[in-house]
Design a protein around this motif. Sequence first.
Motif, PDB file in Angstrom:
ATOM      1  N   GLN A 257       0.824  -1.210   0.000  1.00 11.03           N
ATOM      2  CA  GLN A 257       0.000   0.000   0.000  1.00 11.03           C
ATOM      3  C   GLN A 257       0.859   1.262   0.000  1.00 11.03           C
ATOM      4  O   GLN A 257       0.523   2.252  -0.652  1.00 11.03           O
ATOM      5  CB  GLN A 257      -0.936  -0.007   1.209  1.00 11.03           C
ATOM      6  N   ARG A 258       1.969   1.218   0.703  1.00 10.03           N
ATOM      7  CA  ARG A 258       2.834   2.402   0.779  1.00 10.03           C
ATOM      8  C   ARG A 258       3.755   2.507  -0.430  1.00 10.03           C
ATOM      9  O   ARG A 258       4.266   3.588  -0.713  1.00 10.03           O
ATOM     10  CB  ARG A 258       3.632   2.378   2.080  1.00 10.03           C
ATOM     11  N   ASP A 259       3.985   1.396  -1.101  1.00 15.52           N
ATOM     12  CA  ASP A 259       4.727   1.337  -2.365  1.00 15.52           C
ATOM     13  C   ASP A 259       5.973   2.234  -2.361  1.00 15.52           C
ATOM     14  O   ASP A 259       6.049   3.220  -3.108  1.00 15.52           O
ATOM     15  CB  ASP A 259       3.807   1.733  -3.523  1.00 15.52           C
ATOM     16  N   PRO A 260       6.973   1.915  -1.552  1.00 17.68           N
ATOM     17  CA  PRO A 260       8.169   2.765  -1.478  1.00 17.68           C
ATOM     18  C   PRO A 260       8.925   2.816  -2.795  1.00 17.68           C
ATOM     19  O   PRO A 260       8.893   1.865  -3.591  1.00 17.68           O
ATOM     20  CB  PRO A 260       9.003   2.088  -0.392  1.00 17.68           C
ATOM     21  N   ASP A 261       9.619   3.931  -3.034  1.00 16.85           N
ATOM     22  CA  ASP A 261      10.417   4.077  -4.250  1.00 16.85           C
ATOM     23  C   ASP A 261      11.654   3.192  -4.219  1.00 16.85           C
ATOM     24  O   ASP A 261      12.116   2.707  -5.260  1.00 16.85           O
ATOM     25  CB  ASP A 261      10.855   5.540  -4.406  1.00 16.85           C
ATOM     26  N   VAL A 262      12.210   3.021  -3.025  1.00 14.77           N
ATOM     27  CA  VAL A 262      13.446   2.248  -2.842  1.00 14.77           C
ATOM     28  C   VAL A 262      13.254   1.348  -1.630  1.00 14.77           C
ATOM     29  O   VAL A 262      12.618   1.741  -0.647  1.00 14.77           O
ATOM     30  CB  VAL A 262      14.656   3.186  -2.617  1.00 14.77           C
ATOM     31  N   ILE A 263      13.790   0.134  -1.689  1.00 14.78           N
ATOM     32  CA  ILE A 263      13.788  -0.756  -0.530  1.00 14.78           C
ATOM     33  C   ILE A 263      15.234  -1.106  -0.191  1.00 14.78           C
ATOM     34  O   ILE A 263      15.977  -1.624  -1.039  1.00 14.78           O
ATOM     35  CB  ILE A 263      12.984  -2.042  -0.794  1.00 14.78           C
ATOM     36  N   VAL A 264      15.629  -0.794   1.034  1.00 14.68           N
ATOM     37  CA  VAL A 264      16.945  -1.192   1.543  1.00 14.68           C
ATOM     38  C   VAL A 264      16.771  -2.533   2.245  1.00 14.68           C
ATOM     39  O   VAL A 264      15.927  -2.684   3.128  1.00 14.68           O
ATOM     40  CB  VAL A 264      17.515  -0.144   2.514  1.00 14.68           C
ATOM     41  N   VAL A 265      17.576  -3.506   1.848  1.00 13.15           N
ATOM     42  CA  VAL A 265      17.437  -4.886   2.318  1.00 13.15           C
ATOM     43  C   VAL A 265      18.643  -5.252   3.173  1.00 13.15           C
ATOM     44  O   VAL A 265      19.781  -5.178   2.709  1.00 13.15           O
ATOM     45  CB  VAL A 265      17.313  -5.847   1.121  1.00 13.15           C
ATOM     46  N   ALA A 266      18.388  -5.638   4.423  1.00 11.42           N
ATOM     47  CA  ALA A 266      19.477  -6.048   5.309  1.00 11.42           C
ATOM     48  C   ALA A 266      19.977  -7.434   4.936  1.00 11.42           C
ATOM     49  O   ALA A 266      19.188  -8.351   4.715  1.00 11.42           O
ATOM     50  CB  ALA A 266      19.004  -6.036   6.757  1.00 11.42           C
TER      51      ALA A 266
END
Length: 334
Positions: A257-266
Amino acid sequence: MKTILITSVALAALTLAGCASPTAADRSGTDPSSATSLTSCGMPLTVSAPPERAVTLEQGATEVMLALGLQDRMVGTSYLTDAVAPEWRKAYDDVPVLADQYPTTEQLREAEPDFVYSMRASAFASEAAGSRQELVDLGVPAYLSANDCEDPALVPDEVGFDAILDEVTDIARVFGVDQRGRDLVAEQRDTLEQVTAAASDTRKPSVAWLYSSVNGAPVVAGGNGLADTMGRVAGATNAFEDLDAQWGETSWDEIAQRDPDVIVVADLSRGLPGDSADDKIAQLRSDAVTKGLSAVRDDHLVAVPATELDPSVRSIDALQTVSTALTAYAEERR
């Protein structure tokens, strides 16, 4: 059972006192001008001379010591949560490992430390190394990071880089390597300035910070931790800034729903299913809910070692990685 536990801790502490006393006595003739006084999470500490037998209780503290070139002053370390940074691996291999996780009071006693250091308050639990006050009472200074004090009221409102760099300065001063500390702080502040300067050009994309998955529920960075600070410094907004936690559970539907532009993955190296960045990215790309996310569809996925997302001397590396990714994202959008 409770009485037995308390008695056991007390007995272990008395034994540690027996080992620590000669060290304190040996230093009785030390020039008072060489003593260092400081306060750690509200606790006054006095270090009579630069320590020679330090023990670090978890990875963050260990890597601060290694970054300052203090491996020859260490008689023990413990609790790796990730791979040691390559530049410090050789030095790390020369330091005895006391325990896979936190050492017990007995294991700590056997190392005969003259300084104990942790970035995690949990290291000083009674079932772990024992309380800091017990150690201090025995003449063994015990330093704890300001970002995780036993008393939450003493933790700064913002988990940021100033506290990390102040800690580097403290440790350098305690060990009499002030110039090394100044050099390391100056290097990291230079990176901070570069990232801050680049932030004005990013157009503030939204970022979700995905740490792990607990029973299928994703754990993301909320508005109270270092990841949130990193994003703001690098010119991004936190897709979950309204989450009142450093890290907290959400749902894949909520991320969608928030659909982020970038996802940082640990990228966690502890070996559990779904821990690695590759596993997380594969799931994001295959799951029916997440494969249509903008960040997944456009391949704006940024892998960062999990250790760098906790306050530590390596956090500056995560900041630089994310800043570079956000700059690239902005350039694509021009």
